[in-house]
Scaffold this motif. Structure first.
Motif, PDB file in Angstrom:
ATOM      1  N   LEU A  99      12.980  23.302  -2.470  1.00 38.22           N
ATOM      2  CA  LEU A  99      12.223  22.013  -2.398  1.00 38.22           C
ATOM      3  C   LEU A  99      12.134  21.056  -3.611  1.00 38.22           C
ATOM      4  O   LEU A  99      11.749  20.137  -3.735  1.00 38.22           O
ATOM      5  CB  LEU A  99      10.847  22.396  -1.796  1.00 38.22           C
ATOM      6  N   GLU A 100      12.722  21.754  -4.592  1.00 39.13           N
ATOM      7  CA  GLU A 100      12.686  21.200  -5.830  1.00 39.13           C
ATOM      8  C   GLU A 100      13.874  19.961  -5.982  1.00 39.13           C
ATOM      9  O   GLU A 100      13.657  19.094  -6.702  1.00 39.13           O
ATOM     10  CB  GLU A 100      13.177  22.297  -6.964  1.00 39.13           C
ATOM     11  N   THR A 101      14.667  20.012  -5.217  1.00 42.75           N
ATOM     12  CA  THR A 101      15.568  18.931  -4.815  1.00 42.75           C
ATOM     13  C   THR A 101      15.146  18.503  -3.402  1.00 42.75           C
ATOM     14  O   THR A 101      16.051  18.560  -2.696  1.00 42.75           O
ATOM     15  CB  THR A 101      16.956  19.341  -5.179  1.00 42.75           C
ATOM     16  N   PRO A 102      14.211  17.676  -2.965  1.00 40.64           N
ATOM     17  CA  PRO A 102      14.058  17.225  -1.712  1.00 40.64           C
ATOM     18  C   PRO A 102      15.074  16.443  -0.869  1.00 40.64           C
ATOM     19  O   PRO A 102      14.825  16.576   0.203  1.00 40.64           O
ATOM     20  CB  PRO A 102      12.426  16.654  -1.878  1.00 40.64           C
ATOM     21  N   ASN A 103      15.859  15.754  -1.519  1.00 43.72           N
ATOM     22  CA  ASN A 103      16.706  14.655  -1.142  1.00 43.72           C
ATOM     23  C   ASN A 103      18.019  15.594  -0.797  1.00 43.72           C
ATOM     24  O   ASN A 103      18.719  15.363   0.215  1.00 43.72           O
ATOM     25  CB  ASN A 103      17.212  13.792  -1.900  1.00 43.72           C
ATOM     26  N   ARG A 105      18.563  17.849   1.568  1.00 43.50           N
ATOM     27  CA  ARG A 105      17.680  18.375   2.724  1.00 43.50           C
ATOM     28  C   ARG A 105      18.837  19.395   3.575  1.00 43.50           C
ATOM     29  O   ARG A 105      18.364  20.550   4.401  1.00 43.50           O
ATOM     30  CB  ARG A 105      17.163  17.648   3.977  1.00 43.50           C
ATOM     31  N   GLN A 128       7.566  23.907   6.520  1.00 43.55           N
ATOM     32  CA  GLN A 128       8.811  22.900   6.380  1.00 43.55           C
ATOM     33  C   GLN A 128       9.499  22.727   7.583  1.00 43.55           C
ATOM     34  O   GLN A 128      10.928  22.348   7.538  1.00 43.55           O
ATOM     35  CB  GLN A 128       9.633  23.379   5.338  1.00 43.55           C
ATOM     36  N   HIS A 131      12.302  19.700   7.975  1.00 42.43           N
ATOM     37  CA  HIS A 131      12.881  19.363   6.615  1.00 42.43           C
ATOM     38  C   HIS A 131      14.200  19.545   6.464  1.00 42.43           C
ATOM     39  O   HIS A 131      14.919  18.647   6.311  1.00 42.43           O
ATOM     40  CB  HIS A 131      11.842  19.695   5.548  1.00 42.43           C
TER      41      HIS A 131
END
Length: 283
Positions: A99-103, A105, A128, A131
Motif C-alpha cells: 500500500l506504500e505504492t497505492p498506484n 494495484r 483492501q 484494491h
C-alpha cells in the motif's frame, strides 16, 4: 536421464548443468511472458511483484522482471519476498508495504498455495477488498483452496495454467478403482479413508472418524471427484520414457524377448538420445 511432469524452474533449461534433464511442461519463463502480456493488454504500466522464498517464486519473479526490462513499458514498484517461515504478522506487513505504492494495484504473484491464501486473508483483514488486481502463476491456477471464504478479495484475479486437457480414459479408470481391485497401490486405503471420510477397521489412519468404510463406496458417486490438473503431464512423461525404451530395445535387441546383453547396462547418454527423439500423440 530424468523426465519431469511438473518442474518448471527456468534454470533447468541450462544444458551445461542439467544435460540429463527433460520435461513435458514449459519453464516459468513462458508463463512470465504470458503474465507480462496480460499486464500490457490491461494497460498497466506500474506493478509490484510478490514471491515465495525459494526457487519457484524467486526464479519466476526474476524471469518476469527480466522480460519486462527487455520489452519496456512496465515499471516495477516493489518486489517483495515471503519468507519460508513467516513470523506472526508478516503477511499484514506485506499488505502495508504494498500500500506504500497505492498506484501499483496490480500484483504479480509467484507464490505457493498457502502463501497465496494468507496474502488474501491479510488483504481482507486490512479492508483492501477490490484494491489489488492479482495476477497469479500456475501455483494458484484453478485451485479453489486459496480463495475459500475470501472469494471477494480474490475476485477479478487472473491466473495462469499450462494448456492441458482432461483425459477421459483416466477418469473411467480411476472411478472404477476400489479396495478390492487396487491392492497394489499401498496408499489407496489411506486415500479411501480421506476421500469418503470413514475409517477402515482397527488400523485405519483416521481415528475418530464418524463412520466405518464399507468398501462399497464409489469414487465420483459417493464423493466429489475432479481430475487432478497434472494427470496429462504425468502420462506424457511416462509415455515418453516408455517410447524411448521401446525404440531403444527395437534397435539394440530386435527379436529378443526381454533385455538383451546390449541393454543390460544402459548407457545414460544413449538413452537420452532416444528420449529426445521421441514423438507421439498424447491423449
Amino acid at each position: 536421464p530424468q523426465i519431469s511432469y511438473a518442474s518448471t524452474a527456468p534454470e533447468l533449461s541450462d544444458n551445461t548443468r542439467y544435460d540429463f534433464f527433460s520435461r513435458v511442461v514449459p519453464p516459468d519463463s513462458y508463463q512470465a511472458q504470458a503474465m507480462l502480456d496480460i499486464v500490457t493488454a490491461m494497460g498497466w504500466n506500474y506493478v509490484s511483484t510478490l514471491a515465495s522464498e525459494g526457487n519457484y517464486g524467486e526464479s519466476g519473479v526474476e524471469a518476469f522482471i527480466q522480460i519486462s526490462r527487455e520489452i519496456g513499458g512496465v515499471c516495477i514498484a516493489q518486489s517483495l519476498k515471503i519468507p519460508r517461515e513467516p513470523r506472526p504478522g508478516e503477511f499484514d506487513k506485506i499488505i502495508v508495504r504494498l500500500l506504500e505504492t497505492p498506484n501499483a494495484r496490480a500484483i504479480i504473484m509467484f507464490a505457493n498455495e498457502d502463501d497465496i491464501r494468507r496474502v488474501l486473508d491479510a488483504a481482507k483483514r486490512s479492508n483492501q477488498t477490490g484494491h489489488f488486481l492479482w495476477v497469479g502463476s500456475d501455483s494458484w491456477g484453478s485451485k479453489i483452496s486459496p480463495v475459500i471464504q475470501q472469494e471477494q478479495v480474490a475476485e477479478g484475479a487472473i491466473t495462469i495454467l499450462p494448456k492441458r486437457a482432461s483425459v477421459e480414459a483416466f477418469d473411467r479408470y480411476f472411478r472404477s478403482r476400489s479396495l478390492s481391485n487396487n491392492r497394489r497401490n499401498v496408499w489407496f486405503a489411506e486415500f479411501w479413508e480421506e476421500n469418503f471420510n470413514c475409517k477402515l477397521g482397527m488400523h485405519g489412519k483416521r481415528p475418530g472418524s464418524p463412520k466405518k468404510c464399507t468398501g462399497l463406496e464409489k469414487v465420483g458417486r459417493d464423493s466429489s471427484y475432479e481430475q487432478e490438473g497434472k494427470v496429462q503431464f504425468v502420462m506424457d512423461a511416462v509415455y515418453a520414457m516408455a517410447h524411448a525404451l521401446h525404440n531403444m530395445h527395437r534397435d539394440l535387441c530386435f527379436g529378443y524377448p526381454g533385455l538383451c546383453p546390449r541393454m543390460s547396462n544402459i548407457n545414460g547418454k544413449e538413452l537420452l538420445e532416444y528420449i529426445r527423439k521421441v514423438k507421439f500423440n498424447g491423449e
